[in-house]
Scaffold this motif. Structure first.
Motif, mmCIF file in Angstrom:
data_model
loop_
_atom_site.group_PDB
_atom_site.id
_atom_site.type_symbol
_atom_site.label_atom_id
_atom_site.label_comp_id
_atom_site.label_asym_id
_atom_site.label_seq_id
_atom_site.Cartn_x
_atom_site.Cartn_y
_atom_site.Cartn_z
ATOM 1 N N LEU A 93 -3.250 23.425 -4.614
ATOM 2 C CA LEU A 93 -2.003 23.572 -3.866
ATOM 3 C C LEU A 93 -2.190 24.010 -2.410
ATOM 4 C CD1 LEU A 93 1.032 23.169 -4.308
ATOM 5 C CD2 LEU A 93 1.185 25.606 -4.712
ATOM 6 N N PRO A 94 -3.020 25.001 -2.081
ATOM 7 C CA PRO A 94 -3.159 25.371 -0.667
ATOM 8 C C PRO A 94 -3.690 24.225 0.201
ATOM 9 C CG PRO A 94 -4.103 27.077 -2.046
ATOM 10 C CD PRO A 94 -3.778 25.924 -2.950
ATOM 11 N N ILE A 95 -4.612 23.451 -0.333
ATOM 12 C CA ILE A 95 -5.186 22.352 0.451
ATOM 13 C C ILE A 95 -4.135 21.261 0.666
ATOM 14 C CG2 ILE A 95 -6.939 20.532 0.421
ATOM 15 C CD1 ILE A 95 -8.733 22.611 -1.071
ATOM 16 N N VAL A 96 -3.417 20.907 -0.395
ATOM 17 C CA VAL A 96 -2.391 19.868 -0.267
ATOM 18 C C VAL A 96 -1.258 20.351 0.634
ATOM 19 C CG1 VAL A 96 -0.708 18.492 -1.547
ATOM 20 C CG2 VAL A 96 -2.997 18.827 -2.480
ATOM 21 N N GLY A 98 -2.284 20.088 4.120
ATOM 22 C CA GLY A 98 -2.193 18.718 4.604
ATOM 23 C C GLY A 98 -0.780 18.341 4.983
ATOM 24 N N VAL A 99 0.194 18.816 4.207
ATOM 25 C CA VAL A 99 1.597 18.553 4.535
ATOM 26 C C VAL A 99 1.979 19.280 5.813
ATOM 27 C CG1 VAL A 99 3.970 18.950 3.763
ATOM 28 C CG2 VAL A 99 2.271 18.107 2.147
ATOM 29 N N MET A 100 1.486 20.497 5.999
ATOM 30 C CA MET A 100 1.863 21.331 7.140
ATOM 31 C C MET A 100 1.071 21.029 8.411
ATOM 32 S SD MET A 100 4.260 23.429 6.361
ATOM 33 C CE MET A 100 4.092 24.546 7.743
ATOM 34 N N ALA A 101 -0.031 20.283 8.319
ATOM 35 C CA ALA A 101 -0.888 20.054 9.487
ATOM 36 C C ALA A 101 -0.080 19.445 10.627
ATOM 37 C CB ALA A 101 -2.046 19.146 9.108
ATOM 38 N N ASP A 102 -0.326 19.972 11.839
ATOM 39 C CA ASP A 102 0.418 19.484 13.001
ATOM 40 C C ASP A 102 0.030 18.038 13.295
ATOM 41 O OD1 ASP A 102 2.208 19.533 15.042
ATOM 42 O OD2 ASP A 102 0.920 20.644 16.410
ATOM 43 N N PRO A 103 -1.197 17.762 13.679
ATOM 44 C CA PRO A 103 -1.574 16.353 13.705
ATOM 45 C C PRO A 103 -1.991 15.976 12.277
ATOM 46 C CG PRO A 103 -3.362 17.665 14.584
ATOM 47 C CD PRO A 103 -2.219 18.610 14.276
ATOM 48 N N GLU A 104 -1.946 14.699 11.966
ATOM 49 C CA GLU A 104 -2.326 14.285 10.618
ATOM 50 C C GLU A 104 -3.762 14.709 10.347
ATOM 51 O OE1 GLU A 104 -1.499 10.140 10.206
ATOM 52 O OE2 GLU A 104 0.628 10.506 9.976
ATOM 53 N N TRP A 105 -3.994 15.222 9.152
ATOM 54 C CA TRP A 105 -5.297 15.750 8.780
ATOM 55 C C TRP A 105 -5.776 15.040 7.523
ATOM 56 C CZ3 TRP A 105 -6.407 19.490 4.675
ATOM 57 C CH2 TRP A 105 -7.715 19.979 4.720
ATOM 58 N N LEU A 106 -6.818 14.271 7.632
ATOM 59 C CA LEU A 106 -7.455 13.518 6.552
ATOM 60 C C LEU A 106 -6.582 12.398 5.983
ATOM 61 C CD1 LEU A 106 -9.228 16.354 4.539
ATOM 62 C CD2 LEU A 106 -10.200 14.934 6.343
ATOM 63 N N LEU A 107 -5.325 12.647 5.728
ATOM 64 C CA LEU A 107 -4.382 11.657 5.197
ATOM 65 C C LEU A 107 -3.095 11.729 6.008
ATOM 66 C CD1 LEU A 107 -4.615 12.347 1.332
ATOM 67 C CD2 LEU A 107 -5.613 10.415 2.542
ATOM 68 N N PRO A 135 3.003 11.680 4.829
ATOM 69 C CA PRO A 135 3.703 11.203 3.619
ATOM 70 C C PRO A 135 2.772 11.107 2.403
ATOM 71 C CG PRO A 135 4.334 9.862 5.510
ATOM 72 C CD PRO A 135 3.219 10.758 5.962
ATOM 73 N N ALA A 136 1.509 10.777 2.633
ATOM 74 C CA ALA A 136 0.563 10.727 1.513
ATOM 75 C C ALA A 136 0.354 12.122 0.926
ATOM 76 C CB ALA A 136 -0.769 10.133 1.971
ATOM 77 N N TRP A 137 0.218 13.133 1.789
ATOM 78 C CA TRP A 137 0.092 14.513 1.303
ATOM 79 C C TRP A 137 1.332 14.920 0.514
ATOM 80 C CZ3 TRP A 137 -4.293 16.760 0.800
ATOM 81 C CH2 TRP A 137 -5.318 16.608 1.733
ATOM 82 N N ALA A 138 2.491 14.557 1.025
ATOM 83 C CA ALA A 138 3.742 14.895 0.332
ATOM 84 C C ALA A 138 3.797 14.200 -1.028
ATOM 85 C CB ALA A 138 4.947 14.515 1.188
ATOM 86 N N GLY A 139 3.357 12.951 -1.091
ATOM 87 C CA GLY A 139 3.316 12.230 -2.365
ATOM 88 C C GLY A 139 2.358 12.869 -3.358
ATOM 89 N N VAL A 140 1.207 13.296 -2.868
ATOM 90 C CA VAL A 140 0.237 13.977 -3.739
ATOM 91 C C VAL A 140 0.836 15.278 -4.254
ATOM 92 C CG1 VAL A 140 -1.993 15.179 -3.752
ATOM 93 C CG2 VAL A 140 -1.799 12.921 -2.705
#
Length: 174
Positions: free
Chosen positions: A53-56, A59-68, A71-76
């Protein structure tokens, strides 16, 4: 209380003590059943969820897109939350079918559950904000490892609590 038309006779002190001991034994047994830890498969599921959960969330909170992409982070996050909730229902139903006792969180010690209810959301969500501000993924990794350790620690604590309750007699013979 059914008497079949017979008058109630008062209990002797010995009968009263015996009835009280039986009541205490039933109460201790019900408490032990309700406080029994999750099955091991659900403990593993919960630990993986808390670790991911913290990693995902980061990813949702990252200012610039991070790794994905965001929307992909939100879907995960949505998929893993739905999977976790479904497995929680399966574990709760299995427990209820096996023991006849519904899962109850109110029988767990408050000295353990209150810090968990306060600290776990901070541990799981806070590093996402820290990652957004600093851009350093170490916050997420540290929160993930700490969350997994907390999950394992609480599981072991509740296993020990259950074993203590099982071994300790609820009554003392007169």
């Amino acid at each position: 209380m059914e008497t079949n038309g017979e008058p109630l006779t008062p209990l002797t002190p010995e009968q009263a003590r015996s009835a009280l001991a039986d009541t205490q034994r039933v109460r201790a047994s019900a408490t032990a059943l309700a406080a029994t830890p999750w099955p091991n498969w659900f403990f593993a599921t919960l630990t993986l969820y808390v670790a991911a959960l913290p990693i995902v969330y980061g990813g949702v909170m990252a200012d610039p897109e991070w790794l994905l992409p965001r929307p992909a982070w939100a879907g995960v996050m949505l998929a893993m939350t739905v999977a976790y909730a479904s497995l929680f229902r399966v574990a709760a139903k299995g427990w209820r079918d096996r023991t006849g006792v519904a899962l109850r969180f109110d029988v767990l010690p408050k000295r353990a559950t209150v810090p968990l209810m306060i600290g776990l959301p901070v541990l799981l969500v806070g590093p996402g904000f820290a990652f957004r501000v600093t851009g350093w993924p170490g916050w997420l990794i540290a929160a993930s490892l700490t969350g997994a350790a907390v999950s394992a620690g609480f599981h072991l604590t509740f296993v020990r609590l259950h074993r203590k309750t099982e071994q300790k007699p609820a009554w003392k013979p007169a």
